[in-house]
Design a protein around this motif. Structure first.
Motif: not given
Length: 125
Positions: A34, A50, A66-71
């Protein structure tokens, strides 16, 4: 890889933090990390990280999902393969046996072994 893409990739790696990020992501393998974890491990502010991740992504060295709210970021192994191929394409004048020391340095025996989820290859015994 064509020359402009090679130049972009090498240029992206020509900065200390981005090189550290690249090496960290490379060690994480295909699962990646992440963005927040990358920033935490390298002690870099999130907004700065970033920017670095965006530069690596534009250069084709990293990809995100993207996995749920994480990049999650991981290294684009095809681009790495292209860079390595470019670097060693003319190595040793077409006599690969002369490049054994280079290959040994790149893949030391200590990195060998079938590790699940790892990009490390299993070495022949």
């Amino acid at each position: 890889m064509d020359e402009p893409h090679l130049i972009d990739a090498f240029g992206a790696l020509a900065q200390d933090t981005r090189l550290q990020v690249f090496r960290l992501l490379l060690s994480a393998g295909p699962d990646g990390l992440p963005a927040g974890e990358v920033a935490r491990r390298l002690g870099t502010p999130h907004n700065t990280m970033s920017t670095h991740l965006a530069i690596l992504s534009r250069a084709g060295l990293a990809r995100s999902r993207r996995e749920s709210r994480q990049v999650i970021y991981s290294v684009d192994l095809e681009t790495v393969r292209g860079l390595v191929t470019f670097l060693v394409q003319e190595c040793c004048g077409g006599q690969p046996e002369r490049c054994a020391a280079l290959l040994d340095a790149a893949m030391p025996a200590s990195s060998c072994g079938p590790l699940p989820g790892s990009c490390q290859p299993a070495c022949a015994a």
